[in-house]
Design an enzyme around this catalytic site. Structure first.
Site, short mmCIF file in Angstrom:
data_model
loop_
_atom_site.label_atom_id
_atom_site.label_comp_id
_atom_site.label_asym_id
_atom_site.label_seq_id
_atom_site.Cartn_x
_atom_site.Cartn_y
_atom_site.Cartn_z
CE1 TYR A 157 38.55 40.87 36.54
CE2 TYR A 157 40.86 40.23 36.65
CZ TYR A 157 39.83 40.90 36.02
OH TYR A 157 40.09 41.60 34.87
CE LYS A 161 37.85 39.25 33.29
NZ LYS A 161 37.07 39.70 32.11
CB THR A 192 39.52 50.40 32.52
OG1 THR A 192 39.80 49.36 33.48
CG2 THR A 192 40.22 50.08 31.20
#
Length: 253
Positions: A157, A161, A192
């Protein structure tokens, strides 16, 4: 927070639009008057969001797609242009997060993380560029504070990113003299689906993972959506090559 500019008569494509930040961004753009191509893997969620934005008086095209497949990206852009006759903004919001010890991470998780979080934005941008140039349009990439501050057990990740953040700047330089804008948003942790579904290995070192815990709490999804939508509109004409941190100070040190 800056208010989105007038998007009446314009069209935007938002990925990850079935929920979370993608849904909130789509609603902000709809309030500004944009017609919307809503892209996500979750078809039922897309239909619900499409109904929400239509209630705001704009057209909506729900387009279910698996953005980890390269061919799905130009197809999504083509669907948006076919539906609305133009494309003025591309908001790359969709993301996946798999946490694991680096030595144990399955290759499928690594590949999917890079496919959704880095490759898909590039292929969507690649397909959208001719239309965005014609419209003096904008790209907004949603990266993460993990692009700027290392996060244990999240190597894939963080890599994706960080790559997306730097790709945004590289594209901004490449198109410095052309009528298109590239910007990024780097949020901190938000409530989220990604955060709620995150599963950490049972044997992690909590002191390492805790280094990225927000001291001021979680970031407000709506605040991030407002900034994302703002950057996608003509009101943000002076923003080009920016990466805006909205993380309650987590990257300040």
């Amino acid at each position: 927070m800056p208010q989105p500019g007038d998007m009446h008569g314009r069209a935007a494509l938002v990925t990850g639009a079935a929920g979370g930040l993608g849904r909130a961004t789509a609603i902000q753009l709809a309030k500004a008057g944009a017609d919307l191509c809503l892209v996500d893997l979750n078809a039922d969620g897309l239909d619900a969001v499409a109904a929400e934005v239509r209630a705001l008086g704009v057209r909506a095209l729900p387009h279910a797609a698996d953005l980890s497949r390269r061919e799905a990206c130009p197809a999504a852009v083509a669907a948006a242009v076919e539906a609305f006759g133009r494309l003025d903004a591309l908001c790359n919001v969709a993301a996946v997060l798999f946490t694991d010890h680096a030595a144990d991470m399955p290759s499928a998780d690594w590949e999917k993380t890079l496919a959704v979080n880095l490759s898909a934005p590039f292929y969507l941008i690649q397909a959208a560029i001719p239309h965005l140039l014609e419209a003096n349009g904008a790209v907004v990439n949603v990266t993460s504070c993990a692009a700027h501050r290392a996060q244990a057990y999240s190597a894939a990740y963080c890599a994706a990113k960080a790559g997306l953040s730097h790709m945004t700047k590289a594209l901004a330089m490449e198109y410095m003299n052309r009528p298109i804008r590239f910007n990024a948003i780097a949020p901190g942790g938000m409530m989220t689906n990604i955060a709620m579904k995150m599963k950490l290995p049972a044997d992690i070192d909590r002191s390492l993972f805790g280094r990225v815990a927000p001291l001021r709490g979680m970031v407000d999804v709506e605040e991030v959506a407002e900034m994302t939508a703002f950057l996608a509109t003509p009101a943000a004409s002076s923003f080009h090559g920016a990466c805006i941190n909205i993380d309650k100070g987590i990257t300040a040190d």
